[in-house]
Design a protein around this motif. Structure first.
Motif, PDB file in Angstrom:
ATOM      1  N   LEU A   6     -11.871 -21.773  22.265  1.00 58.29           N
ATOM      2  CA  LEU A   6     -10.432 -21.837  22.524  1.00 58.29           C
ATOM      3  C   LEU A   6     -10.165 -22.682  23.761  1.00 58.29           C
ATOM      4  CD1 LEU A   6      -7.430 -20.943  22.327  1.00 58.29           C
ATOM      5  CD2 LEU A   6      -8.082 -18.859  23.578  1.00 58.29           C
ATOM      6  N   GLY A   8      -7.068 -23.553  26.086  1.00 48.69           N
ATOM      7  CA  GLY A   8      -5.703 -23.131  26.372  1.00 48.69           C
ATOM      8  C   GLY A   8      -5.551 -21.649  26.126  1.00 48.69           C
ATOM      9  N   CYS A   9      -5.770 -20.849  27.189  1.00 49.17           N
ATOM     10  CA  CYS A   9      -5.916 -19.401  27.026  1.00 49.17           C
ATOM     11  C   CYS A   9      -4.639 -18.614  27.317  1.00 49.17           C
ATOM     12  CB  CYS A   9      -7.046 -18.893  27.922  1.00 49.17           C
ATOM     13  SG  CYS A   9      -8.663 -19.564  27.492  1.00 49.17           S
ATOM     14  N   GLY A  13      -2.551 -19.236  22.557  1.00 48.60           N
ATOM     15  CA  GLY A  13      -3.963 -19.519  22.343  1.00 48.60           C
ATOM     16  C   GLY A  13      -4.764 -18.259  22.086  1.00 48.60           C
ATOM     17  N   ASP A  34      -9.788 -23.256  30.125  1.00 49.27           N
ATOM     18  CA  ASP A  34      -8.412 -23.281  30.609  1.00 49.27           C
ATOM     19  C   ASP A  34      -8.384 -23.946  31.977  1.00 49.27           C
ATOM     20  OD1 ASP A  34      -5.684 -21.729  29.652  1.00 49.27           O
ATOM     21  OD2 ASP A  34      -5.719 -22.093  31.815  1.00 49.27           O
ATOM     22  N   SER A  43      -7.390 -13.722  28.932  1.00 49.75           N
ATOM     23  CA  SER A  43      -7.634 -13.966  27.513  1.00 49.75           C
ATOM     24  C   SER A  43      -8.942 -13.320  27.061  1.00 49.75           C
ATOM     25  CB  SER A  43      -7.668 -15.478  27.242  1.00 49.75           C
ATOM     26  OG  SER A  43      -7.912 -15.747  25.893  1.00 49.75           O
ATOM     27  N   TYR A  69     -11.911 -28.801  28.783  1.00 47.90           N
ATOM     28  CA  TYR A  69     -11.834 -29.084  27.338  1.00 47.90           C
ATOM     29  C   TYR A  69     -13.064 -29.837  26.875  1.00 47.90           C
ATOM     30  CZ  TYR A  69     -10.888 -34.075  27.927  1.00 47.90           C
ATOM     31  OH  TYR A  69     -10.999 -35.405  28.224  1.00 47.90           O
ATOM     32  N   LEU A  81      -9.885 -24.417  18.819  1.00 50.51           N
ATOM     33  CA  LEU A  81      -8.475 -24.043  18.779  1.00 50.51           C
ATOM     34  C   LEU A  81      -7.783 -24.705  19.961  1.00 50.51           C
ATOM     35  CD1 LEU A  81      -8.970 -20.173  18.237  1.00 50.51           C
ATOM     36  CD2 LEU A  81      -8.982 -21.978  16.492  1.00 50.51           C
ATOM     37  N   ALA A  83      -4.540 -25.089  22.212  1.00 50.60           N
ATOM     38  CA  ALA A  83      -3.286 -24.407  22.530  1.00 50.60           C
ATOM     39  C   ALA A  83      -2.868 -24.628  23.978  1.00 50.60           C
ATOM     40  CB  ALA A  83      -3.414 -22.913  22.239  1.00 50.60           C
ATOM     41  N   SER A  84      -3.300 -25.736  24.586  1.00 51.64           N
ATOM     42  CA  SER A  84      -2.837 -26.096  25.922  1.00 51.64           C
ATOM     43  C   SER A  84      -1.411 -26.629  25.848  1.00 51.64           C
ATOM     44  CB  SER A  84      -3.759 -27.157  26.524  1.00 51.64           C
ATOM     45  OG  SER A  84      -5.048 -26.645  26.761  1.00 51.64           O
ATOM     46  N   ARG A  89      -2.281 -32.444  24.326  1.00 50.99           N
ATOM     47  CA  ARG A  89      -2.710 -32.319  22.949  1.00 50.99           C
ATOM     48  C   ARG A  89      -3.386 -33.579  22.381  1.00 50.99           C
ATOM     49  NH1 ARG A  89       0.362 -28.538  20.926  1.00 50.99           N
ATOM     50  NH2 ARG A  89      -0.442 -27.507  22.753  1.00 50.99           N
ATOM     51  N   GLU A 106      -2.147 -26.514  17.757  1.00 51.43           N
ATOM     52  CA  GLU A 106      -0.771 -26.026  17.870  1.00 51.43           C
ATOM     53  C   GLU A 106       0.210 -27.191  17.812  1.00 51.43           C
ATOM     54  OE1 GLU A 106       1.629 -24.131  17.801  1.00 51.43           O
ATOM     55  OE2 GLU A 106       0.578 -22.269  17.431  1.00 51.43           O
TER      56      GLU A 106
END
Length: 391
Positions: A6, A8-9, A13, A34, A43, A69, A81, A83-84, A89, A106
């Motif tokens: 993951l 972006g916690c 996310g 993150d 998270s 990342y 996944l 989700a930041s 993105r 996302e």
């Protein structure tokens, strides 16, 4: 075993990671990344409460910082996944696809057109590599909405003549400034309020409504747009530089026009609807409440409901297992382009074509490839229609 990481916690996310765990009994969360250590820790705690045995994130796979990342993607994960905040993105998606990872990404896919062009290349590569790319446009995985749009595509309302969508709601979450935060900390923790991080309210939130309009048109794209927007109630500095309302008209090549109105203003009536007027009837969608068609072929949805967030992860992992990965990249990018186009016409007051907007080099944020804690980026001024330049 499918190993999942993951990036972006935050709340969305973490929710996506929970849904991944529930989608397949052999999914294991093995890495987290993150910008903020405290958010990663929260998270991890939440995921361990859901499933301790399948949340196997050892200390060496808890990555913190702006390069986290990359560290996560380089670790031994199968699915990433993303989700930041949306500003990051395009960078994260491109890196994940280049590394051959399946992706849940996302919405939105970008906040500006240079980011979109980077995403278009990543989507192309993902298809060449036969990678799964499931987007956060969760409405596409809702049974009720699927049934309604299937009817529309079957011409239950005849030829589409016009479309309208509304997304009226209240204020967004806000985190008060802490004494140890610098300006960058504050902006990143309240990223919804900064257009360079979120893309403004149409790109970050109302994009779901725009996506449903394109869904109704079965992929046909508008060729131009005109609109307006501004700030009426967000006058305090804490609200960054985003608008609190937009109104946009889209025109398609066949003469069909679409209209979108959105606002985020507390104390007002809320509304989340799409109406599709056709030559033989009208399809009406009120999110969470009503899905119906009136006219020559009346219809009301009476089937089962589902958790659309869970369904999209169920579909993602099932497609990976089956060796036939889902790829939502094409239409998800088009919906992102439509949302950015909407912001551009609202900010500038200009009428813009799809091609003019897509060719724009406008960015609101710093160069993403060199972003770190030493970056100093003053908040851009609030856009002023008639003055702000977007192309």
């Amino acid at each position: 075993m499918i190993k999942v990481g993951l990036i972006g916690c935050g709340g969305r996310g973490t929710g996506a990671a929970v849904q991944a765990l529930r989608a397949d009994p052999q999914v294991v969360i093995t890495a987290l990344a993150d910008i903020f250590e405290d958010r990663l820790a929260d998270s991890l705690h939440a995921l361990q409460k859901v499933d301790t045995k399948r949340t196997k994130v050892d200390p060496h796979h808890r990555f913190v910082g702006f390069d986290s990342y990359r560290q996560l993607i380089d670790s031994d994960v199968d699915v990433v996944l993303l989700a930041s905040p949306p500003y990051f993105r395009p960078l994260h998606l491109s890196a994940a696809v280049a590394a051959g990872k399946h992706v849940f990404c996302e919405k939105p896919f970008a906040v500006d057109m240079p980011g979109v062009r980077k995403v278009l290349e990543a989507v192309k590569v993902s298809k060449e590599k036969n990678l799964a790319l499931v987007s956060g446009f969760c409405f596409r995985y809702d049974y009720r909405k699927r049934a309604l749009f299937e009817k529309v595509h079957q011409r239950a309302v005849g030829e589409i003549l016009s479309l309208s969508s509304f997304r009226f709601g209240g204020e967004l979450p806000f985190k008060p400034r802490q004494s140890h935060w610098n300006n960058l900390d504050y902006s990143l923790r309240n990223w919804h309020y900064y257009n360079w991080l979120s893309g403004d309210i149409i790109v970050e939130q109302s994009i779901h409504s725009l996506d449903m309009m394109l869904w109704a048109m079965n992929g046909r794209l508008p060729y131009k747009a005109i609109g307006t927007g501004g700030r009426q109630v967000r006058i305090a500095e804490k609200y960054g530089n985003i608008y609190d309302h937009f109104a946009v008209e889209f025109e398609f090549q066949n003469g069909v026009k679409g209209y979108h109105l959105t606002r985020q203003q507390p104390g007002c009536a809320n509304r989340n609807t799409v109406d599709i007027v056709g030559s033989e009837g009208t399809a009406s969608l009120e999110v969470g409440r009503r899905y119906a068609i009136t006219g020559r072929r009346p219809w009301v949805y009476q089937g089962p409901t589902n958790n659309m967030y869970q369904t999209q992860h169920d579909a993602l992992f099932a497609s990976i297992r089956a060796g036939n990965p889902i790829n939502d990249g094409g239409w998800s990018t088009n919906s992102t382009i439509l949302a950015i186009l909407s912001t551009m016409v609202g900010y500038s007051g200009r009428e813009l074509t799809w091609e003019e907007a897509l060719a724009s080099d406008l960015t609101f944020g710093p160069p993403i490839d060199s972003f770190d804690w030493d970056t100093r980026w003053p908040t851009p001024p609030v856009a002023m229609p008639g003055t702000t330049t977007v192309i």
